[in-house]
Design an enzyme around this catalytic site. Structure first.
Site, PDB file in Angstrom:
ATOM      1  N   HIS A  64      25.451 -43.666  14.279  1.00  0.00           N
ATOM      2  CA  HIS A  64      25.524 -43.779  12.813  1.00  0.00           C
ATOM      3  C   HIS A  64      24.503 -44.810  12.337  1.00  0.00           C
ATOM      4  O   HIS A  64      24.393 -45.880  12.924  1.00  0.00           O
ATOM      5  CB  HIS A  64      26.942 -44.233  12.429  1.00  0.00           C
ATOM      6  N   CYS A  73      23.908 -39.879   7.881  1.00  0.00           N
ATOM      7  CA  CYS A  73      24.765 -40.349   6.790  1.00  0.00           C
ATOM      8  C   CYS A  73      23.935 -40.495   5.520  1.00  0.00           C
ATOM      9  O   CYS A  73      23.103 -41.406   5.420  1.00  0.00           O
ATOM     10  CB  CYS A  73      25.431 -41.677   7.172  1.00  0.00           C
ATOM     11  N   HIS A 133      27.599 -37.160   7.597  1.00  0.00           N
ATOM     12  CA  HIS A 133      28.443 -37.828   6.600  1.00  0.00           C
ATOM     13  C   HIS A 133      27.779 -37.572   5.253  1.00  0.00           C
ATOM     14  O   HIS A 133      26.638 -37.989   5.046  1.00  0.00           O
ATOM     15  CB  HIS A 133      28.452 -39.343   6.809  1.00  0.00           C
ATOM     16  N   ASP A 167      32.143 -38.239   3.046  1.00  0.00           N
ATOM     17  CA  ASP A 167      32.325 -39.635   3.433  1.00  0.00           C
ATOM     18  C   ASP A 167      33.266 -40.283   2.413  1.00  0.00           C
ATOM     19  O   ASP A 167      34.182 -39.631   1.939  1.00  0.00           O
ATOM     20  CB  ASP A 167      30.947 -40.285   3.535  1.00  0.00           C
ATOM     21  N   HIS A 168      33.042 -41.499   2.082  1.00  0.00           N
ATOM     22  CA  HIS A 168      33.973 -42.183   1.172  1.00  0.00           C
ATOM     23  C   HIS A 168      34.132 -41.436  -0.146  1.00  0.00           C
ATOM     24  O   HIS A 168      33.212 -40.765  -0.596  1.00  0.00           O
ATOM     25  CB  HIS A 168      33.471 -43.593   0.856  1.00  0.00           C
ATOM     26  N   TYR A 215      38.876 -44.302   1.199  1.00  0.00           N
ATOM     27  CA  TYR A 215      39.510 -43.273   2.031  1.00  0.00           C
ATOM     28  C   TYR A 215      40.805 -42.711   1.454  1.00  0.00           C
ATOM     29  O   TYR A 215      41.741 -42.425   2.188  1.00  0.00           O
ATOM     30  CB  TYR A 215      39.710 -43.812   3.455  1.00  0.00           C
TER      31      TYR A 215
HETATM   32  C1  DNO Z   1      32.465 -46.007   7.185  1.00  0.00           C
HETATM   33  C2  DNO Z   1      32.015 -45.326   8.390  1.00  0.00           C
HETATM   34  C3  DNO Z   1      31.609 -46.294   9.478  1.00  0.00           C
HETATM   35  C4  DNO Z   1      31.362 -45.558  10.749  1.00  0.00           C
HETATM   36  C5  DNO Z   1      30.877 -46.406  11.855  1.00  0.00           C
HETATM   37  C6  DNO Z   1      30.445 -45.543  12.998  1.00  0.00           C
HETATM   38  O1  DNO Z   1      33.206 -45.509   6.438  1.00  0.00           O
HETATM   39  O2  DNO Z   1      30.990 -44.453   8.115  1.00  0.00           O
HETATM   40  O3  DNO Z   1      32.612 -47.223   9.660  1.00  0.00           O
HETATM   41  O4  DNO Z   1      32.566 -44.986  11.171  1.00  0.00           O
HETATM   42  O5  DNO Z   1      29.865 -47.230  11.478  1.00  0.00           O
HETATM   43  O6  DNO Z   1      30.641 -46.234  14.161  1.00  0.00           O
END
Ligand code: DNO
Length: 345
Positions: free
Chosen positions: A198, A236, A263, A308-309, A322
């Site tokens: 990531h 991401c 992501h 993602d978020h 989340y």
């Molecule tokens: C946040 C996530 C990160 C991700 C880590 C991967 O929401 O995208 O915490 O899980 O960085 O190791």
């Protein structure tokens, strides 16, 4: 493409039976959140996580994350032991049929924000980051905590770790990543697991600590450190999109074959090193999600993706970033956008 959704396990206020009702979502992204950083993940524990998810008609295509112990990132002699444990975890994932392992190589701090509830004009709240606000954070009481972090450190541990990183330049951190990938990639290859590093979030140094996985050159370099299909990336959009000089579709074209996980999230940049997370659609942020997806289609991306978020909307409370509602809207939007783009010939 398989649409997935992150679930933090039995203590997550968002439930599996809710997730399975989201249109498009067929898989879960999760982890063994109770294990300490550096522990080898037992095969049976991964199998029972997979089975629990399967009871709700969902697959477990991704583990996010198996955290990398700081001793590996610091290049300490004890790294060997922790890399061996990481290798055992990879084997356990392979035995459970988990095809992708998402991890990061950020010193001490995982993803970082300076405001967990920045009020938006529509009344929702979003996660936000501003370098000026970061400078005002007092670390004398430890890291604090962010949802999704594998570890939080008390003041003493944090102080010792920060001192240890004083000797780790970006070049050294690259060497340590190289060593780690040399160690784990062959294990992943034979276990049938794809590693998906990531990018750093935000993609620049924070608290004086180096961050190296920040742009297209860095992602390409990661893939070249060990030139094997199992050594890949999490793409991401939110992390990379926080920097205006990152041309996301161009990066997809460059490293496409090694993107094992996506992501998808939008961000609105509010300064040179400042942004807040925004609604998913292209029009609402600085990430041209449609152009990113079109690029993913041309490189024949066929792996898991997750919204993602999300923001907090409709009065929902819970883990910042989340909640259920906005991420569910994100999943359906992203599924529709993906379906609507014709596949490249
Ligand atoms: C946040 C996530 C990160 C991700 C880590 C991967 O929401 O995208 O915490 O899980 O960085 O190791």
């Amino acid at each position: 493409m398989q649409m997935t959704f992150r679930w933090f396990g039995p203590n997550d206020p968002v439930r599996l039976d809710q997730i399975r009702q989201i249109p498009g979502v067929t898989g879960i992204v999760s982890a063994l959140h109770d294990l300490p950083v550096g522990a080898a993940w037992p095969r049976d524990a991964v199998l029972s996580l997979r089975d629990r998810v399967a009871e709700h008609g969902l697959a477990l295509p991704v583990i996010e994350s198996v955290p990398v112990h700081e001793d590996i990132k610091l290049g300490r002699p004890t790294r060997e032991r922790y890399a061996e444990a990481f290798g055992q975890s990879i084997v356990s994932l392979g035995a459970a049929g988990v095809g992708v392992l998402c991890y990061n190589f950020m010193p001490i701090f995982d993803w970082t924000r300076t405001d967990l509830a920045a009020r938006q004009p529509d009344g929702s709240t979003a996660l936000a980051y501003d370098d000026a606000a970061l400078a005002a954070i007092d670390l004398s009481r430890g890291t604090g905590d962010l949802p999704g972090w594998a570890a939080a450190y008390d003041a003493e541990t944090l102080g010792a770790l920060r001192a240890a990183y004083a000797n780790v330049s970006p070049a050294r951190l690259w060497e340590h990543l190289h060593w780690f990938l040399e160690y784990v990639t062959p294990i992943a290859t034979s276990a049938g697991v794809r590693l998906a590093l990531h990018p750093d979030d935000p993609p620049w140094p924070i608290f004086g600590l180096p961050r190296i996985v920040t742009d297209g050159d860095a992602l390409s370099r990661v893939t070249q450190l060990v030139d094997a299909p199992a050594n890949g990336l999490t793409f991401c959009t939110g992390s990379l999109g926080a920097r205006a000089d990152n041309d996301l579709p161009a990066i997809v074209q460059r490293v496409g074959a090694r993107i094992h996980f996506v992501h998808a999230r939008n961000v609105k940049r509010t300064g040179a090193r400042a942004f807040h997370e925004s609604r998913h659609p292209t029009r609402d942020g600085d990430v041209d999600m449609r152009a990113v997806f079109a690029a993913l289609k041309t490189v024949h991306f066929d792996g898991p993706m997750r919204p993602d978020h999300g923001r907090m909307i409709w009065g929902e409370t819970g883990r910042p970033g989340y909640g259920l509602y906005d991420r569910a809207l994100g999943a359906t939007y992203l599924t529709g956008l993906w379906e609507g783009l014709t596949t490249a010939s």
